[in-house]
Design a protein around this motif. Sequence first.
Motif, short mmCIF file in Angstrom:
data_model
loop_
_atom_site.label_atom_id
_atom_site.label_comp_id
_atom_site.label_asym_id
_atom_site.label_seq_id
_atom_site.Cartn_x
_atom_site.Cartn_y
_atom_site.Cartn_z
N ILE A 106 0.84 -1.20 0.00
CA ILE A 106 0.00 0.00 0.00
C ILE A 106 0.87 1.25 0.00
CG2 ILE A 106 -1.65 1.33 1.36
CD1 ILE A 106 -2.81 -1.36 2.32
N LEU A 107 1.93 1.24 0.79
CA LEU A 107 2.83 2.39 0.86
C LEU A 107 3.50 2.65 -0.49
CD1 LEU A 107 4.34 4.54 2.55
CD2 LEU A 107 6.04 2.77 3.05
N VAL A 108 3.95 1.60 -1.15
CA VAL A 108 4.60 1.76 -2.45
C VAL A 108 3.61 2.27 -3.49
CG1 VAL A 108 5.70 0.49 -4.33
CG2 VAL A 108 6.43 0.10 -1.99
N CYS A 109 2.40 1.75 -3.49
CA CYS A 109 1.37 2.24 -4.43
C CYS A 109 1.07 3.71 -4.19
CB CYS A 109 0.10 1.41 -4.32
SG CYS A 109 0.27 -0.27 -4.91
N ARG A 110 0.98 4.10 -2.93
CA ARG A 110 0.74 5.49 -2.57
C ARG A 110 1.86 6.39 -3.07
NH1 ARG A 110 3.18 8.32 1.10
NH2 ARG A 110 2.29 10.24 1.82
N MET A 111 3.11 5.93 -2.89
CA MET A 111 4.25 6.73 -3.33
C MET A 111 4.30 6.85 -4.85
SD MET A 111 7.09 5.37 -0.59
CE MET A 111 8.44 6.19 -1.37
N ILE A 112 3.96 5.79 -5.56
CA ILE A 112 3.93 5.84 -7.02
C ILE A 112 2.87 6.83 -7.48
CG2 ILE A 112 3.32 4.52 -9.09
CD1 ILE A 112 4.75 2.12 -7.76
N LEU A 113 1.68 6.74 -6.88
CA LEU A 113 0.62 7.67 -7.25
C LEU A 113 0.98 9.11 -6.95
CD1 LEU A 113 -2.57 5.74 -6.11
CD2 LEU A 113 -1.90 6.28 -8.45
N GLN A 114 1.61 9.34 -5.83
CA GLN A 114 1.92 10.71 -5.43
C GLN A 114 3.10 11.29 -6.18
OE1 GLN A 114 2.40 11.21 -1.23
NE2 GLN A 114 2.71 13.41 -1.37
N TYR A 115 4.19 10.56 -6.28
CA TYR A 115 5.43 11.13 -6.80
C TYR A 115 5.66 10.89 -8.28
CZ TYR A 115 6.37 11.81 -1.89
OH TYR A 115 6.29 12.19 -0.57
N ILE A 116 5.12 9.83 -8.84
CA ILE A 116 5.34 9.55 -10.26
C ILE A 116 4.15 9.99 -11.10
CG2 ILE A 116 5.72 7.72 -11.96
CD1 ILE A 116 7.36 6.28 -9.82
N VAL A 117 2.95 9.60 -10.68
CA VAL A 117 1.75 9.96 -11.44
C VAL A 117 1.34 11.40 -11.15
CG1 VAL A 117 -0.66 9.33 -11.85
CG2 VAL A 117 1.02 7.55 -11.48
N GLY A 118 1.59 11.88 -9.94
CA GLY A 118 1.27 13.25 -9.59
C GLY A 118 -0.10 13.44 -8.98
#
Length: 114
Positions: A33-45
């Motif tokens: 969940i943490l990794v998905c959150r980080m991808i959504l926040q920092y890569i996808v924006g």
Amino acid sequence: MSTQVHPDRQDRIRGPLKFFTVAATVTGVFLIILVCRMILQYIVGVEMPEWATYIAMAHGFAYMVYLLSILVLGPRALWSVGTLFTTALSGVVPFFSFYMEIKRRKEIIAQFQL
């Protein structure tokens, strides 16, 4: 032919093994969940809501419980320092915690004839 493990020793390892299994699973889920959150926040924006910050804290707490489970199970299973270290490290690598939990559980079940 291997010798039979004493039933008292089997009983002493069952509880910590269950604790380790639950802790590893919860830690792995929070890590994904943490990794998905980080991808959504920092890569996808995608801007994350305020409550998403609690996911990171939840993983941190779950990881501390996971480390505690390793410190309880490791000495009872007579793990080496390298085994303790790699098992502890698996709680911070996505999907590795699931693999390591399955591997260690199978090893202990075979070792203690559970």
